[in-house]
Write a protein that holds these residues in place. Structure first.
Motif, PDB file in Angstrom:
ATOM      1  N   LYS A 112      33.613  63.132  36.325  1.00 59.51           N
ATOM      2  CA  LYS A 112      34.250  62.456  37.467  1.00 59.51           C
ATOM      3  C   LYS A 112      35.277  61.466  36.950  1.00 59.51           C
ATOM      4  CE  LYS A 112      30.291  62.838  40.589  1.00 59.51           C
ATOM      5  NZ  LYS A 112      29.352  62.104  41.501  1.00 59.51           N
ATOM      6  N   ARG A 113      36.491  61.584  37.484  1.00 60.49           N
ATOM      7  CA  ARG A 113      37.580  60.705  37.077  1.00 60.49           C
ATOM      8  C   ARG A 113      38.354  60.256  38.318  1.00 60.49           C
ATOM      9  NH1 ARG A 113      40.158  64.364  32.153  1.00 60.49           N
ATOM     10  NH2 ARG A 113      38.208  64.678  30.991  1.00 60.49           N
ATOM     11  N   PRO A 114      39.000  59.103  38.259  1.00 60.25           N
ATOM     12  CA  PRO A 114      39.812  58.658  39.402  1.00 60.25           C
ATOM     13  C   PRO A 114      40.977  59.632  39.641  1.00 60.25           C
ATOM     14  CG  PRO A 114      39.432  56.859  37.839  1.00 60.25           C
ATOM     15  CD  PRO A 114      38.980  58.120  37.167  1.00 60.25           C
ATOM     16  N   PHE A 115      41.396  59.739  40.880  1.00 59.71           N
ATOM     17  CA  PHE A 115      42.587  60.518  41.183  1.00 59.71           C
ATOM     18  C   PHE A 115      43.797  59.836  40.555  1.00 59.71           C
ATOM     19  CE2 PHE A 115      40.058  61.464  45.151  1.00 59.71           C
ATOM     20  CZ  PHE A 115      39.787  62.783  44.816  1.00 59.71           C
ATOM     21  N   ARG A 116      44.677  60.636  39.964  1.00 59.36           N
ATOM     22  CA  ARG A 116      45.929  60.111  39.411  1.00 59.36           C
ATOM     23  C   ARG A 116      47.091  60.893  40.015  1.00 59.36           C
ATOM     24  NH1 ARG A 116      44.988  56.435  35.553  1.00 59.36           N
ATOM     25  NH2 ARG A 116      47.204  56.393  35.011  1.00 59.36           N
ATOM     26  N   HIS A 117      48.150  60.191  40.290  1.00 63.50           N
ATOM     27  CA  HIS A 117      49.290  60.788  40.982  1.00 63.50           C
ATOM     28  C   HIS A 117      50.570  60.476  40.225  1.00 63.50           C
ATOM     29  CE1 HIS A 117      51.822  62.128  44.315  1.00 63.50           C
ATOM     30  NE2 HIS A 117      52.466  60.968  44.277  1.00 63.50           N
ATOM     31  N   SER A 118      51.351  61.510  39.923  1.00 64.01           N
ATOM     32  CA  SER A 118      52.667  61.330  39.312  1.00 64.01           C
ATOM     33  C   SER A 118      53.684  61.072  40.418  1.00 64.01           C
ATOM     34  CB  SER A 118      53.062  62.573  38.501  1.00 64.01           C
ATOM     35  OG  SER A 118      52.201  62.748  37.398  1.00 64.01           O
ATOM     36  N   VAL A 119      54.289  59.919  40.386  1.00 62.88           N
ATOM     37  CA  VAL A 119      55.163  59.483  41.474  1.00 62.88           C
ATOM     38  C   VAL A 119      56.494  60.225  41.438  1.00 62.88           C
ATOM     39  CG1 VAL A 119      56.368  57.499  42.495  1.00 62.88           C
ATOM     40  CG2 VAL A 119      54.076  57.219  41.495  1.00 62.88           C
ATOM     41  N   GLU A 123      59.330  58.822  46.285  1.00 65.71           N
ATOM     42  CA  GLU A 123      58.153  58.033  46.647  1.00 65.71           C
ATOM     43  C   GLU A 123      58.180  56.621  46.056  1.00 65.71           C
ATOM     44  OE1 GLU A 123      54.980  61.801  46.742  1.00 65.71           O
ATOM     45  OE2 GLU A 123      55.042  60.442  45.028  1.00 65.71           O
ATOM     46  N   MET A 124      59.228  56.299  45.303  1.00 67.16           N
ATOM     47  CA  MET A 124      59.256  55.041  44.562  1.00 67.16           C
ATOM     48  C   MET A 124      59.152  53.814  45.469  1.00 67.16           C
ATOM     49  SD  MET A 124      59.052  55.112  41.348  1.00 67.16           S
ATOM     50  CE  MET A 124      59.441  53.378  41.170  1.00 67.16           C
ATOM     51  N   ASP A 130      53.420  49.015  42.239  1.00 69.51           N
ATOM     52  CA  ASP A 130      52.857  49.616  41.024  1.00 69.51           C
ATOM     53  C   ASP A 130      53.895  49.631  39.910  1.00 69.51           C
ATOM     54  OD1 ASP A 130      50.129  51.155  42.005  1.00 69.51           O
ATOM     55  OD2 ASP A 130      51.664  51.086  43.566  1.00 69.51           O
ATOM     56  N   TYR A 131      55.137  49.926  40.301  1.00 69.23           N
ATOM     57  CA  TYR A 131      56.223  49.962  39.308  1.00 69.23           C
ATOM     58  C   TYR A 131      56.478  48.571  38.744  1.00 69.23           C
ATOM     59  CZ  TYR A 131      60.779  50.954  37.234  1.00 69.23           C
ATOM     60  OH  TYR A 131      61.846  51.094  36.365  1.00 69.23           O
ATOM     61  N   ASP A 132      56.490  47.558  39.613  1.00 67.58           N
ATOM     62  CA  ASP A 132      56.762  46.191  39.169  1.00 67.58           C
ATOM     63  C   ASP A 132      55.644  45.641  38.298  1.00 67.58           C
ATOM     64  OD1 ASP A 132      59.099  46.284  40.613  1.00 67.58           O
ATOM     65  OD2 ASP A 132      58.278  45.268  42.371  1.00 67.58           O
ATOM     66  N   ASN A 133      54.417  46.149  38.486  1.00 75.46           N
ATOM     67  CA  ASN A 133      53.263  45.631  37.745  1.00 75.46           C
ATOM     68  C   ASN A 133      52.857  46.510  36.567  1.00 75.46           C
ATOM     69  OD1 ASN A 133      52.981  43.427  39.498  1.00 75.46           O
ATOM     70  ND2 ASN A 133      51.791  44.646  40.954  1.00 75.46           N
ATOM     71  N   ARG A 134      53.786  47.301  36.051  1.00 78.36           N
ATOM     72  CA  ARG A 134      53.470  48.153  34.899  1.00 78.36           C
ATOM     73  C   ARG A 134      53.102  47.315  33.680  1.00 78.36           C
ATOM     74  NH1 ARG A 134      58.951  50.924  33.998  1.00 78.36           N
ATOM     75  NH2 ARG A 134      59.565  48.866  34.774  1.00 78.36           N
ATOM     76  N   ASP A 135      52.156  47.828  32.885  1.00 75.79           N
ATOM     77  CA  ASP A 135      51.871  47.152  31.616  1.00 75.79           C
ATOM     78  C   ASP A 135      52.870  47.620  30.568  1.00 75.79           C
ATOM     79  OD1 ASP A 135      51.004  49.647  30.607  1.00 75.79           O
ATOM     80  OD2 ASP A 135      48.907  49.242  31.134  1.00 75.79           O
ATOM     81  N   GLY A 145      61.728  58.254  30.444  1.00 74.88           N
ATOM     82  CA  GLY A 145      62.060  59.319  31.393  1.00 74.88           C
ATOM     83  C   GLY A 145      60.866  59.999  32.015  1.00 74.88           C
ATOM     84  N   ASN A 146      59.672  59.514  31.724  1.00 70.28           N
ATOM     85  CA  ASN A 146      58.460  60.096  32.302  1.00 70.28           C
ATOM     86  C   ASN A 146      58.165  59.472  33.666  1.00 70.28           C
ATOM     87  OD1 ASN A 146      57.568  61.739  29.924  1.00 70.28           O
ATOM     88  ND2 ASN A 146      57.550  59.711  28.968  1.00 70.28           N
ATOM     89  N   PRO A 147      57.521  60.232  34.565  1.00 74.59           N
ATOM     90  CA  PRO A 147      57.228  59.679  35.889  1.00 74.59           C
ATOM     91  C   PRO A 147      56.137  58.614  35.822  1.00 74.59           C
ATOM     92  CG  PRO A 147      56.209  61.838  35.654  1.00 74.59           C
ATOM     93  CD  PRO A 147      57.080  61.643  34.436  1.00 74.59           C
ATOM     94  N   LEU A 148      56.216  57.667  36.718  1.00 71.66           N
ATOM     95  CA  LEU A 148      55.160  56.677  36.857  1.00 71.66           C
ATOM     96  C   LEU A 148      53.896  57.374  37.338  1.00 71.66           C
ATOM     97  CD1 LEU A 148      54.263  53.646  37.048  1.00 71.66           C
ATOM     98  CD2 LEU A 148      55.038  53.729  39.432  1.00 71.66           C
ATOM     99  N   THR A 149      52.763  57.066  36.706  1.00 69.70           N
ATOM    100  CA  THR A 149      51.476  57.641  37.104  1.00 69.70           C
ATOM    101  C   THR A 149      50.588  56.530  37.632  1.00 69.70           C
ATOM    102  OG1 THR A 149      51.675  59.349  35.399  1.00 69.70           O
ATOM    103  CG2 THR A 149      49.511  59.010  36.353  1.00 69.70           C
ATOM    104  N   VAL A 150      50.024  56.734  38.820  1.00 71.44           N
ATOM    105  CA  VAL A 150      49.214  55.695  39.453  1.00 71.44           C
ATOM    106  C   VAL A 150      47.831  56.228  39.777  1.00 71.44           C
ATOM    107  CG1 VAL A 150      51.208  54.501  40.433  1.00 71.44           C
ATOM    108  CG2 VAL A 150      50.080  56.301  41.746  1.00 71.44           C
ATOM    109  N   VAL A 151      46.850  55.330  39.762  1.00 72.01           N
ATOM    110  CA  VAL A 151      45.493  55.664  40.191  1.00 72.01           C
ATOM    111  C   VAL A 151      45.467  55.638  41.716  1.00 72.01           C
ATOM    112  CG1 VAL A 151      43.075  54.927  40.181  1.00 72.01           C
ATOM    113  CG2 VAL A 151      44.444  54.758  38.095  1.00 72.01           C
TER     114      VAL A 151
END
Length: 268
Positions: A112-119, A123-124, A130-135, A145-151
C-alpha cells in the motif's frame, strides 16, 4: 438525487457514462479524420463526394448531440457534474491508497502506497501551493524538465476534477446552447439566426475535444479506481477508414494502368 450507496450501482453508473463517452468520442474521431483523409485521399473521396459530405455533417451533429447528453441539465437527467458529486459523497467506496498485489516465493503480498500524481501543465494553477513548497530535491527534479509529482488523496482527486469542470463550464454552456437552439429543436424564430447563435455561443473544434477529453479522464479514473481496469478512449480499429481509402487508391492506379494498356501506351 439518488445516492448510489451500493458499489455495484456506482460501477454500473460509471460504465453507463463510459459507453456514452466512448460513443461521442468515436463520432468525433471520424470528424477529426475527415480533414486528414481529404488531404491524403482527395481523389479517392471525390468518387463518393455526396456520401462523404453528408456523412461528415451527420458525424458533427452526432458529436454535438451525444456530448451534450453527458452534461444535460434537465431535471430527469444525471450528468457528469452530478456524477462527480455522487462520487465525492461515496468516496468511502474508493480505495484510500494505491494497492499493489504481488507474489514472492509463493507468498502473496499487498503493498500500500499513497496515490501520486504527475502534474500536467494545464493543472499547475490548481497545484500552485505544491509547486511553491517544493523541497530542494523537487526543485532540482522539476528544473530539469520533469513534471511536478504530488501526493494525492481520493478527496483531492475529486477536488481536481471539480476544478477542471469549472474551467470548462462556459464551453459546456455554449455546447448546450447550440444543441438546444440549433440541433435539437426547429424553432421558427431561430431558423434564420443560426450564424448569430453560433457567434453568441462560440464552440470550436478544440473546445469539443477538451470537453470529451475531460469526460473520458474522469469516467476512466472512476472505473480504474473501482475495478482496476483502464478503458480505451476509442475503438482499436478506428483507422480502418484510412486502410479502405488505401485500397481505393490502389484500385484507381490499377484502373489507370488498364486504361493505358487498352490505348496501347504500354508498348515501346
Amino acid at each position: 438525487m439518488k445516492k448510489y450507496d451500493d458499489l455495484k450501482e456506482l460501477k454500473n453508473l460509471a460504465n453507463n457514462f463510459y459507453e456514452k463517452v466512448f460513443e461521442a468520442n468515436s463520432y468525433f474521431e471520424i470528424v477529426k479524420q475527415f480533414e486528414e483523409m481529404n488531404s491524403k485521399f482527395n481523389d479517392e473521396m471525390r468518387i463518393s463526394s455526396f456520401f462523404y459530405s453528408y456523412t461528415r455533417n451527420a458525424m458533427v451533429v452526432a458529436t454535438i448531440m451525444e456530448t451534450s447528453k453527458l452534461y444535460d441539465k434537465s431535471s430527469q437527467s444525471i450528468n457528469i457534474k452530478k456524477f462527480i458529486d455522487i462520487c465525492y459523497d461515496q468516496k468511502h467506496q474508493f480505495p484510500k491508497q494505491n494497492q499493489i498485489s504481488y507474489k514472492h516465493e509463493g507468498i502473496d503480498y499487498l503493498d500500500k502506497r499513497p496515490f501520486r500524481h504527475s502534474v500536467l501543465p494545464e493543472e499547475m494553477e490548481f497545484f500552485q501551493k505544491d509547486y511553491d513548497n517544493r523541497d530542494a530535491l523537487e526543485v532540482l527534479f522539476t528544473n530539469a524538465g520533469n513534471p511536478l509529482t504530488v501526493v494525492m488523496t481520493i478527496e483531492r482527486y475529486f477536488d481536481l476534477f471539480r476544478w477542471k469542470y469549472k474551467r470548462l463550464e462556459s464551453k459546456i454552456e455554449y455546447l448546450l446552447k447550440q444543441r438546444n437552439k440549433i440541433y435539437a429543436h426547429n424553432d421558427e424564430n431561430k431558423i434564420f439566426k443560426i450564424d448569430e447563435i453560433m457567434n453568441k455561443y462560440p464552440l470550436h473544434y478544440n473546445d469539443v475535444e477538451a470537453i470529451l477529453s475531460f469526460s473520458y479522464e474522469f469516467i476512466n479514473f472512476v472505473i480504474a479506481m473501482l475495478t482496476g481496469i483502464n478503458k480505451p478512449i476509442r475503438p482499436i480499429n478506428f483507422q480502418d477508414w484510412e486502410n479502405t481509402l488505401h485500397l481505393v487508391k490502389v484500385g484507381l492506379k490499377h484502373e489507370a494502368l488498364e486504361y493505358e494498356k487498352e490505348l496501347g501506351f504500354d508498348q515501346d
